[in-house]
Scaffold this active site. Structure first.
Site, PDB file in Angstrom:
ATOM      1  N   TYR A 198       0.826  -1.217   0.000  1.00  0.00           N
ATOM      2  CA  TYR A 198       0.000   0.000   0.000  1.00  0.00           C
ATOM      3  C   TYR A 198       0.850   1.251   0.000  1.00  0.00           C
ATOM      4  O   TYR A 198       0.324   2.361  -0.071  1.00  0.00           O
ATOM      5  CB  TYR A 198      -0.974  -0.044   1.189  1.00  0.00           C
ATOM      6  CG  TYR A 198      -2.022  -1.121   1.023  1.00  0.00           C
ATOM      7  CD1 TYR A 198      -1.775  -2.435   1.423  1.00  0.00           C
ATOM      8  CD2 TYR A 198      -3.232  -0.858   0.386  1.00  0.00           C
ATOM      9  CE1 TYR A 198      -2.701  -3.438   1.222  1.00  0.00           C
ATOM     10  CE2 TYR A 198      -4.179  -1.863   0.188  1.00  0.00           C
ATOM     11  CZ  TYR A 198      -3.908  -3.147   0.604  1.00  0.00           C
ATOM     12  OH  TYR A 198      -4.814  -4.155   0.398  1.00  0.00           O
ATOM     13  N   GLU A 252     -16.091 -11.246 -10.182  1.00  0.00           N
ATOM     14  CA  GLU A 252     -14.947 -11.889 -10.863  1.00  0.00           C
ATOM     15  C   GLU A 252     -14.710 -11.261 -12.232  1.00  0.00           C
ATOM     16  O   GLU A 252     -13.570 -11.036 -12.643  1.00  0.00           O
ATOM     17  CB  GLU A 252     -15.198 -13.395 -11.020  1.00  0.00           C
ATOM     18  CG  GLU A 252     -15.369 -14.157  -9.721  1.00  0.00           C
ATOM     19  CD  GLU A 252     -14.305 -13.824  -8.694  1.00  0.00           C
ATOM     20  OE1 GLU A 252     -14.627 -13.851  -7.496  1.00  0.00           O
ATOM     21  OE2 GLU A 252     -13.164 -13.498  -9.068  1.00  0.00           O
ATOM     22  N   ARG A 295      -7.541  -5.873   1.981  1.00  0.00           N
ATOM     23  CA  ARG A 295      -7.901  -5.383   0.640  1.00  0.00           C
ATOM     24  C   ARG A 295      -9.413  -5.238   0.494  1.00  0.00           C
ATOM     25  O   ARG A 295      -9.886  -4.330  -0.205  1.00  0.00           O
ATOM     26  CB  ARG A 295      -7.361  -6.314  -0.423  1.00  0.00           C
ATOM     27  CG  ARG A 295      -7.912  -7.738  -0.347  1.00  0.00           C
ATOM     28  CD  ARG A 295      -7.290  -8.654  -1.370  1.00  0.00           C
ATOM     29  NE  ARG A 295      -5.842  -8.736  -1.169  1.00  0.00           N
ATOM     30  CZ  ARG A 295      -5.046  -9.454  -1.981  1.00  0.00           C
ATOM     31  NH1 ARG A 295      -5.554 -10.138  -2.991  1.00  0.00           N
ATOM     32  NH2 ARG A 295      -3.752  -9.482  -1.781  1.00  0.00           N
ATOM     33  N   TYR A 296     -10.178  -6.118   1.169  1.00  0.00           N
ATOM     34  CA  TYR A 296     -11.625  -6.036   1.036  1.00  0.00           C
ATOM     35  C   TYR A 296     -12.187  -4.894   1.875  1.00  0.00           C
ATOM     36  O   TYR A 296     -13.143  -4.237   1.480  1.00  0.00           O
ATOM     37  CB  TYR A 296     -12.252  -7.372   1.425  1.00  0.00           C
ATOM     38  CG  TYR A 296     -11.835  -8.492   0.500  1.00  0.00           C
ATOM     39  CD1 TYR A 296     -11.008  -9.523   0.935  1.00  0.00           C
ATOM     40  CD2 TYR A 296     -12.236  -8.495  -0.832  1.00  0.00           C
ATOM     41  CE1 TYR A 296     -10.606 -10.530   0.071  1.00  0.00           C
ATOM     42  CE2 TYR A 296     -11.825  -9.499  -1.708  1.00  0.00           C
ATOM     43  CZ  TYR A 296     -11.017 -10.507  -1.250  1.00  0.00           C
ATOM     44  OH  TYR A 296     -10.602 -11.502  -2.108  1.00  0.00           O
ATOM     45  N   HIS A 339     -12.696  -8.159 -12.065  1.00  0.00           N
ATOM     46  CA  HIS A 339     -11.241  -8.385 -12.069  1.00  0.00           C
ATOM     47  C   HIS A 339     -10.745  -8.548 -13.510  1.00  0.00           C
ATOM     48  O   HIS A 339      -9.718  -7.973 -13.886  1.00  0.00           O
ATOM     49  CB  HIS A 339     -10.893  -9.647 -11.272  1.00  0.00           C
ATOM     50  CG  HIS A 339     -10.963  -9.487  -9.785  1.00  0.00           C
ATOM     51  ND1 HIS A 339     -10.259  -8.532  -9.090  1.00  0.00           N
ATOM     52  CD2 HIS A 339     -11.665 -10.183  -8.858  1.00  0.00           C
ATOM     53  CE1 HIS A 339     -10.512  -8.635  -7.797  1.00  0.00           C
ATOM     54  NE2 HIS A 339     -11.370  -9.628  -7.620  1.00  0.00           N
ATOM     55  N   HIS A 348     -13.831 -22.094  -4.405  1.00  0.00           N
ATOM     56  CA  HIS A 348     -13.832 -20.660  -4.073  1.00  0.00           C
ATOM     57  C   HIS A 348     -13.573 -19.870  -5.355  1.00  0.00           C
ATOM     58  O   HIS A 348     -12.536 -20.038  -6.005  1.00  0.00           O
ATOM     59  CB  HIS A 348     -12.752 -20.377  -3.034  1.00  0.00           C
ATOM     60  CG  HIS A 348     -12.899 -19.047  -2.392  1.00  0.00           C
ATOM     61  ND1 HIS A 348     -13.794 -18.812  -1.378  1.00  0.00           N
ATOM     62  CD2 HIS A 348     -12.304 -17.873  -2.664  1.00  0.00           C
ATOM     63  CE1 HIS A 348     -13.711 -17.540  -1.032  1.00  0.00           C
ATOM     64  NE2 HIS A 348     -12.824 -16.956  -1.779  1.00  0.00           N
ATOM     65  N   ALA A 349     -14.530 -18.981  -5.712  1.00  0.00           N
ATOM     66  CA  ALA A 349     -14.466 -18.298  -7.013  1.00  0.00           C
ATOM     67  C   ALA A 349     -13.177 -17.507  -7.162  1.00  0.00           C
ATOM     68  O   ALA A 349     -12.636 -16.994  -6.184  1.00  0.00           O
ATOM     69  CB  ALA A 349     -15.667 -17.361  -7.149  1.00  0.00           C
ATOM     70  N   HIS A 401      -9.584 -17.625   3.199  1.00  0.00           N
ATOM     71  CA  HIS A 401      -8.412 -16.772   2.995  1.00  0.00           C
ATOM     72  C   HIS A 401      -7.280 -17.065   3.970  1.00  0.00           C
ATOM     73  O   HIS A 401      -6.152 -16.650   3.731  1.00  0.00           O
ATOM     74  CB  HIS A 401      -8.839 -15.311   3.089  1.00  0.00           C
ATOM     75  CG  HIS A 401      -9.824 -14.961   2.027  1.00  0.00           C
ATOM     76  ND1 HIS A 401     -11.114 -15.469   2.041  1.00  0.00           N
ATOM     77  CD2 HIS A 401      -9.736 -14.229   0.916  1.00  0.00           C
ATOM     78  CE1 HIS A 401     -11.757 -15.047   0.966  1.00  0.00           C
ATOM     79  NE2 HIS A 401     -10.948 -14.294   0.266  1.00  0.00           N
ATOM     80  N   GLU A 425     -10.013  -5.053  -5.786  1.00  0.00           N
ATOM     81  CA  GLU A 425     -11.287  -5.515  -5.203  1.00  0.00           C
ATOM     82  C   GLU A 425     -12.376  -4.465  -5.359  1.00  0.00           C
ATOM     83  O   GLU A 425     -13.539  -4.801  -5.571  1.00  0.00           O
ATOM     84  CB  GLU A 425     -11.083  -5.876  -3.734  1.00  0.00           C
ATOM     85  CG  GLU A 425     -10.130  -7.031  -3.519  1.00  0.00           C
ATOM     86  CD  GLU A 425     -10.453  -8.236  -4.393  1.00  0.00           C
ATOM     87  OE1 GLU A 425      -9.528  -8.965  -4.760  1.00  0.00           O
ATOM     88  OE2 GLU A 425     -11.641  -8.447  -4.730  1.00  0.00           O
TER      89      GLU A 425
HETATM   90  C1  LIG Z   1      -5.925 -15.779  -8.978  1.00  0.00           C
HETATM   91  C2  LIG Z   1      -6.592 -14.958  -7.942  1.00  0.00           C
HETATM   92  O1  LIG Z   1      -6.554 -15.255  -6.760  1.00  0.00           O
HETATM   93  N1  LIG Z   1      -7.263 -13.852  -8.370  1.00  0.00           N
HETATM   94  C3  LIG Z   1      -7.958 -12.988  -7.424  1.00  0.00           C
HETATM   95  C4  LIG Z   1      -8.291 -11.662  -8.094  1.00  0.00           C
HETATM   96  C5  LIG Z   1      -7.018 -10.866  -8.301  1.00  0.00           C
HETATM   97  O2  LIG Z   1      -6.394 -10.517  -7.279  1.00  0.00           O
HETATM   98  O3  LIG Z   1      -6.648 -10.614  -9.472  1.00  0.00           O
HETATM   99  C6  LIG Z   1      -9.275 -13.675  -7.038  1.00  0.00           C
HETATM  100  O4  LIG Z   1     -10.041 -14.008  -7.896  1.00  0.00           O
HETATM  101  N2  LIG Z   1      -9.529 -13.851  -5.695  1.00  0.00           N
HETATM  102  C7  LIG Z   1     -10.692 -14.619  -5.261  1.00  0.00           C
HETATM  103  C8  LIG Z   1     -11.710 -13.766  -4.494  1.00  0.00           C
HETATM  104  C9  LIG Z   1     -13.040 -14.528  -4.458  1.00  0.00           C
HETATM  105  C10 LIG Z   1     -14.162 -13.883  -3.619  1.00  0.00           C
HETATM  106  C11 LIG Z   1     -13.731 -13.574  -2.208  1.00  0.00           C
HETATM  107  O5  LIG Z   1     -12.906 -14.252  -1.646  1.00  0.00           O
HETATM  108  N3  LIG Z   1     -14.373 -12.543  -1.590  1.00  0.00           N
HETATM  109  C12 LIG Z   1     -14.138 -12.313  -0.150  1.00  0.00           C
HETATM  110  C13 LIG Z   1     -14.658 -10.948   0.325  1.00  0.00           C
HETATM  111  C14 LIG Z   1     -15.756 -10.384  -0.455  1.00  0.00           C
HETATM  112  C15 LIG Z   1     -17.070 -10.770  -0.210  1.00  0.00           C
HETATM  113  C16 LIG Z   1     -18.101 -10.172  -0.905  1.00  0.00           C
HETATM  114  C17 LIG Z   1     -17.819  -9.194  -1.854  1.00  0.00           C
HETATM  115  O6  LIG Z   1     -18.806  -8.550  -2.504  1.00  0.00           O
HETATM  116  C18 LIG Z   1     -16.509  -8.848  -2.123  1.00  0.00           C
HETATM  117  C19 LIG Z   1     -15.479  -9.453  -1.429  1.00  0.00           C
HETATM  118  C20 LIG Z   1     -14.874 -13.394   0.678  1.00  0.00           C
HETATM  119  O7  LIG Z   1     -15.613 -14.174   0.062  1.00  0.00           O
HETATM  120  O8  LIG Z   1     -14.677 -13.405   1.889  1.00  0.00           O
HETATM  121  C21 LIG Z   1     -15.317 -14.895  -3.531  1.00  0.00           C
HETATM  122  C22 LIG Z   1     -16.586 -14.154  -3.791  1.00  0.00           C
HETATM  123  C23 LIG Z   1     -16.266 -12.734  -4.128  1.00  0.00           C
HETATM  124  C24 LIG Z   1     -14.770 -12.664  -4.300  1.00  0.00           C
HETATM  125  C25 LIG Z   1     -11.885 -12.436  -5.202  1.00  0.00           C
HETATM  126  O9  LIG Z   1     -12.340 -12.418  -6.339  1.00  0.00           O
HETATM  127  O10 LIG Z   1     -11.569 -11.403  -4.563  1.00  0.00           O
HETATM  128 ZN   LIG Z   2     -12.106  -9.950  -5.804  1.00  0.00          ZN
END
Ligand SMILES: CC(=O)N[C@@H](CC(=O)O)C(=O)NC[C@H](CC1(C(=O)N[C@@H](Cc2ccc(O)cc2)C(=O)O)CCCC1)C(=O)O
Ligand SMILES: [Zn+2]
Length: 622
Positions: A198, A357, A495-496, A360, A326-327, A486, A384
């Site tokens: 950051y 997704e 990050r979220y 991204h 996990h998406a 995670h 994110e």
């Molecule tokens: C190769 C790789 O790893 N690629 C990275 C992308 C990159 O860095 O290029 C990536 O695909 N990361 C996966 C991750 C998946 C998800 C996630 O884990 N979400 C969090 C928190 C959250 C929850 C609700 C929401 O609205 C937003 C976030 C959780 O579910 O706790 C599952 C569902 C949504 C997003 C993602 O997409 O962030």
């Molecule tokens: Zn994401």
């Protein structure tokens, strides 16, 4: 000549510097593409062979990174005049765990992460009523739809026994290996390395300040939800301390609460959208969900998904092999191959994840022209935020009508509160969760938390920040952090939290750019290329500039601010305060000492029964 000078003094000729970074960029093209493909093969087919191939590739990459960092340090790059060249060199020398001279540590890190992810992805819970279920879709469906206290508890506890509980020792070794390796990069611990992305010395304080600004809004939402859940499940099941049992939120981690919206609707008479039902009614299938998301991004001027995307993505759960459900979205660094891996099912939650997704992917597409070292978000929170930003438009009643998931757009204030509450159940409920995951992990990396108090500290944070508590007794036999993807997946989480703050800053700016005249929470940037162009300005920067420059490109400001999020929910906050007039909002900072359990409930009603019977008999005989 150059060799002699290179041996004793560093090269200060920037032209030679550009040659070096251009050669690096070409070399990593095929290297990164190969490495991502091997990771993809493992995540979409969890075999030992694919794990070995992926691990070997990761180790090779580390060797390449070390060699490149060594060669880069023969240049006096700190003294370079050109900021971009300087930034490229900084990224080449900043190689994280790969800096270690002990390849056993790297092997341990890679294997332990794969082991932990494997436990998580293969974990299952066997219920006499429903057989053996994995997290997706089986356990998630129950947690989403069941309204039985006991059934929810069985699934909630069962999942923690089948996932986190089995990870404790491996996770301890994992932390040790990462911390040992990262020291070679000059960081005290892994958390310091993760925060360095950051590029903000006050980052830890900044996010705490943002959280404190947002907490009053969360406290009001919590109090309202607690009141309504007490009506549903009986106040006996709620501890005196003001906490809410963690398994009642329609989400395995109580991180987002929109799945229990039906228990919380402010104005049942007014309109509220049940998108899942509408989707099923209209025979939505998985492909259509992705077409709907692609249509949104194209409507604001973004490119369509490539053919490679449709050919190579994994959009549904395979039936013949184990995968990581996990998406996730993947960049193969060849300017064409972009993929999503998602065990997609036809629900509202999943439709939002599809947009996430694909968000991204759109970021990947907008920086594919940059040197590969710059093909990342301005910071991880920005990636994110970009993934989530269109969902603020997509979910509005206005947009639901545009895509035919809502017949009429309600204009009355009751419907407005219904909608705002639904949004708050995702966006406001998430804030303490998004904040606390890495509070826990940073304290583990620092050594303030270790295997003797992993779970104690986890629940201290959950009780303190989320105002939720465990519905069953927890000990250091358990490892509840491991029940959240995670942690075994080793994906940083702050990050979220950053994303949920900045996405509202951007939404406000893009809506202004789009000439929006509605309240912010009803703004839909669909079909607006002015908004899209503004967004693209930021996306195209990738990580080539500090994130403050990227923030300025969209909002004109250079800092994170909680104000747009607070402004967005202002009408709801007023309503919540009205609802909570009689409530003792908030909760005690520490976890409840005693835990009401269903047996207590049974005992409670037994006592009640006995006392009523006595009363009747006494009166009768008297
Ligand atoms: C190769 C790789 O790893 N690629 C990275 C992308 C990159 O860095 O290029 C990536 O695909 N990361 C996966 C991750 C998946 C998800 C996630 O884990 N979400 C969090 C928190 C959250 C929850 C609700 C929401 O609205 C937003 C976030 C959780 O579910 O706790 C599952 C569902 C949504 C997003 C993602 O997409 O962030
Ligand atoms: Zn994401």
């Amino acid at each position: 000549g150059v060799l002699f000078r290179g041996a004793l003094t560093q090269i200060s000729d920037e032209n030679l510097g550009w040659n070096f970074v251009n050669e690096y960029n070409n070399k990593v093209g095929s290297l990164w593409n190969e490495n991502v493909k091997k990771s993809w093969n493992y995540y979409t087919n969890l075999t030992d062979y694919n794990l070995e191939v992926m691990t070997n590739s990761t180790l090779q990459m580390a060797e390449f990174d070390k060699e490149a960092a060594k060669n880069a340090s023969t240049f006096a790059h700190d003294g370079f005049g050109n900021a971009t060249l300087k930034r490229l060199f900084k990224k080449i020398v900043n190689i994280g765990f790969a800096a270690t001279n002990d390849s056993e540590q790297l092997k341990a890190i890679s294997n332990l992460e794969a082991d932990l992810t494997g436990i998580y992805s293969k974990g299952k819970v066997c219920l006499e009523s429903k057989g053996c279920l994995q997290l997706e879709p089986g356990l998630t469906d129950i947690i989403t739809n069941s309204r039985s206290y006991e059934e929810l508890l069985a699934v909630w506890k069962g999942w923690r026994d089948a996932s986190g509980k089995l990870m404790r020792t491996k996770y301890t070794d994992f932390v040790k290996a990462m911390n040992a390796a990262i020291k070679f990069s000059g960081f005290n611990d892994t958390g310091e390395y993760w925060r360095s992305w950051y590029e903000t010395p006050t980052f830890e304080q900044d996010v705490r300040t943002l959280f404190e600004e947002l907490e009053p809004l969360y406290v009001e939402l919590h109090a309202y939800v607690r009141k309504r859940l007490k009506e549903k499940y009986g106040k006996d099941m709620f501890p005196e301390t003001g906490h809410i049992p963690a398994h009642l939120f329609g989400n395995m981690w109580a991180q987002q609460w929109s799945n229990i919206y039906d228990l919380l609707v402010p104005f049942p008479g007014a309109s509220s959208v049940d998108i899942t039902a509408k989707m099923k009614e209209q025979n939505y299938n998985v492909t259509h969900m992705y077409r709907v998301a692609e249509d949104f991004f194209m409507s604001i001027g973004m490119e369509k998904m490539t053919d490679a995307f449709w050919q190579n993505s994994m959009l549904v759960k395979p039936t013949d092999r184990d995968v990581v459900c996990h998406a996730s979205a993947w960049d193969f660094y060849d300017e064409n191959d972009f993929r999503i891996k998602q065990c997609t099912s036809v629900t509202e939650d999943q439709l939002l994840t599809v947009h996430h997704e694909m968000g991204h992917i759109v970021y990947y597409q907008n920086y594919k022209h940059l040197p590969r070292l710059f093909r990342r978000g301005a910071n991880p929170g920005f990636h994110e935020g970009m993934a989530d930003i269109v969902s603020l438009s997509f979910q509005t009643p206005e947009h639901m009508k545009v895509i035919g998931l809502l017949d009429e757009v309600p204009q009355d204030s009751d419907s407005d509160i219904n909608f705002l509450l639904k949004m708050a159940l995702d966006k406001v409920a998430f804030l303490p969760f998004g904040y606390l995951i890495d509070q826990w992990r940073w304290s583990v990396f620092r050594g303030d938390t270790n295997s003797s108090n992993y779970n104690q500290h986890w629940w201290d944070l959950r009780c303190r920040f989320q105002g939720i508590s465990s519905p069953v007794k927890r000990t250091e036999e358990d490892f509840d952090p491991g029940a959240k993807y995670h942690i075994p997946g080793n994906t940083p989480y702050i990050r979220y939290f950053v994303s949920f703050v900045v996405q509202f800053q951007w939404h406000e700016a893009l809506c202004r750019e789009a000439g929006n005249t509605r309240p912010l929470h009803r703004c839909d940037i669909y079909n607006n290329t002015n908004a899209g162009n503004k967004l693209r300005e930021m996306l195209r920067m990738g990580s080539s500039k500090p994130w403050q420059d990227a923030m300025e490109a969209i909002t004109g400001q250079r800092t994170m601010s909680a104000k747009p999020l607070v402004n967005y929910f202002d009408p709801l906050l007023k309503w919540l305060k009205e609802q909570n007039k009689e409530e003792n909002t908030g909760w005690s900072a520490s976890c409840p000492s005693s835990i009401p359990t269903p047996s207590a409930l049974a005992a409670g009603s037994a006592n009640l029964f006995i006392s009523i019977t006595c009363f009747v008999l006494c009166v009768f005989f008297a």
